[in-house]
Scaffold this motif. Structure first.
Motif, PDB file in Angstrom:
ATOM      1  N   ASP A 181      52.181  47.370  38.473  1.00 38.11           N
ATOM      2  CA  ASP A 181      51.327  48.529  36.961  1.00 38.11           C
ATOM      3  C   ASP A 181      50.173  47.689  36.340  1.00 38.11           C
ATOM      4  N   LEU A 182      49.492  46.431  37.332  1.00 38.24           N
ATOM      5  CA  LEU A 182      48.314  46.029  36.744  1.00 38.24           C
ATOM      6  C   LEU A 182      47.223  46.898  37.123  1.00 38.24           C
ATOM      7  N   ASP A 183      46.181  48.052  36.201  1.00 39.65           N
ATOM      8  CA  ASP A 183      45.283  48.437  36.676  1.00 39.65           C
ATOM      9  C   ASP A 183      43.866  47.442  36.454  1.00 39.65           C
ATOM     10  N   CYS A 184      43.404  46.504  37.175  1.00 38.14           N
ATOM     11  CA  CYS A 184      42.766  45.750  37.257  1.00 38.14           C
ATOM     12  C   CYS A 184      42.347  45.393  38.121  1.00 38.14           C
ATOM     13  N   CYS A 185      41.008  45.073  38.789  1.00 40.20           N
ATOM     14  CA  CYS A 185      40.523  44.688  39.753  1.00 40.20           C
ATOM     15  C   CYS A 185      39.876  42.942  39.750  1.00 40.20           C
ATOM     16  N   THR A 186      39.347  42.500  40.843  1.00 36.37           N
ATOM     17  CA  THR A 186      39.489  41.037  41.210  1.00 36.37           C
ATOM     18  C   THR A 186      37.978  41.283  41.166  1.00 36.37           C
ATOM     19  N   ARG A 187      37.705  40.063  40.010  1.00 35.59           N
ATOM     20  CA  ARG A 187      36.111  39.796  40.037  1.00 35.59           C
ATOM     21  C   ARG A 187      35.749  38.659  40.916  1.00 35.59           C
ATOM     22  N   PRO A 188      34.551  38.634  41.279  1.00 36.44           N
ATOM     23  CA  PRO A 188      34.416  37.414  42.040  1.00 36.44           C
ATOM     24  C   PRO A 188      33.922  36.395  41.355  1.00 36.44           C
ATOM     25  N   ASP A 189      34.149  36.424  40.031  1.00 34.30           N
ATOM     26  CA  ASP A 189      33.750  34.950  39.035  1.00 34.30           C
ATOM     27  C   ASP A 189      35.145  34.731  38.721  1.00 34.30           C
ATOM     28  N   ALA A 190      36.261  35.046  40.269  1.00 34.01           N
ATOM     29  CA  ALA A 190      37.545  33.896  39.010  1.00 34.01           C
ATOM     30  C   ALA A 190      37.354  33.257  40.565  1.00 34.01           C
ATOM     31  N   LEU A 191      38.016  31.647  39.870  1.00 36.23           N
ATOM     32  CA  LEU A 191      38.295  30.725  40.043  1.00 36.23           C
ATOM     33  C   LEU A 191      39.630  30.694  40.974  1.00 36.23           C
ATOM     34  N   ALA A 192      39.886  31.135  42.230  1.00 40.34           N
ATOM     35  CA  ALA A 192      40.679  30.371  43.097  1.00 40.34           C
ATOM     36  C   ALA A 192      41.453  29.692  43.096  1.00 40.34           C
ATOM     37  N   ILE A 193      42.815  29.314  43.067  1.00 36.66           N
ATOM     38  CA  ILE A 193      43.717  28.086  43.554  1.00 36.66           C
ATOM     39  C   ILE A 193      44.307  27.898  44.373  1.00 36.66           C
ATOM     40  N   SER A 194      44.376  27.352  45.984  1.00 40.20           N
ATOM     41  CA  SER A 194      45.246  27.538  46.773  1.00 40.20           C
ATOM     42  C   SER A 194      46.682  26.807  45.781  1.00 40.20           C
TER      43      SER A 194
END
Length: 105
Positions: free
Chosen positions: A26-39
């Motif tokens: 139930d999360l209405d959000c999209c992934t933004r290109p400005d997110a910092l990905a963390i492995s």
């Protein structure tokens, strides 16, 4: 680990293929290109390019007013994520959003 050199940034780049997202419902959000990905190994990626450190990431977005968006690997230990968030706050970051992947309905 964190590399020592910055690579040119591609604003439309996808997160690393090996990154497995935390899931939520139930999360209405999209992934933004400005997110910092963390492995899971704490490797940082921003706009498709490896990032040396949180300091380098913050320098890249010094003029931005938008919240910092973190996209952690689902296998990243919570303690590591919390430490990273604490470091961002200590550096003066006021708004931090942790992104997750919505499960199909």
């Amino acid at each position: 680990g964190e590399a020592d050199a910055l690579v040119g940034l591609d604003p439309l780049a996808q997160p690393p293929r090996e990154l497995r997202f935390v899931e939520s419902t139930d999360l209405d959000c999209c992934t933004r290109p400005d997110a910092l990905a963390i492995s899971k190994d704490l490797d940082l990626t921003f706009r498709g390019a490896p990032i040396n450190s949180l300091s380098d990431y913050l320098a890249l977005r010094a003029e931005e007013q938008a919240p910092v968006r973190l996209l952690p690997d689902k296998d990243l230990p919570a303690s590591d994520l919390l430490r990273l968030i604490a470091n961002l706050k200590a550096a003066g970051t006021e708004q931090i959003v942790v992104l997750t992947q919505a499960q199909p309905r």
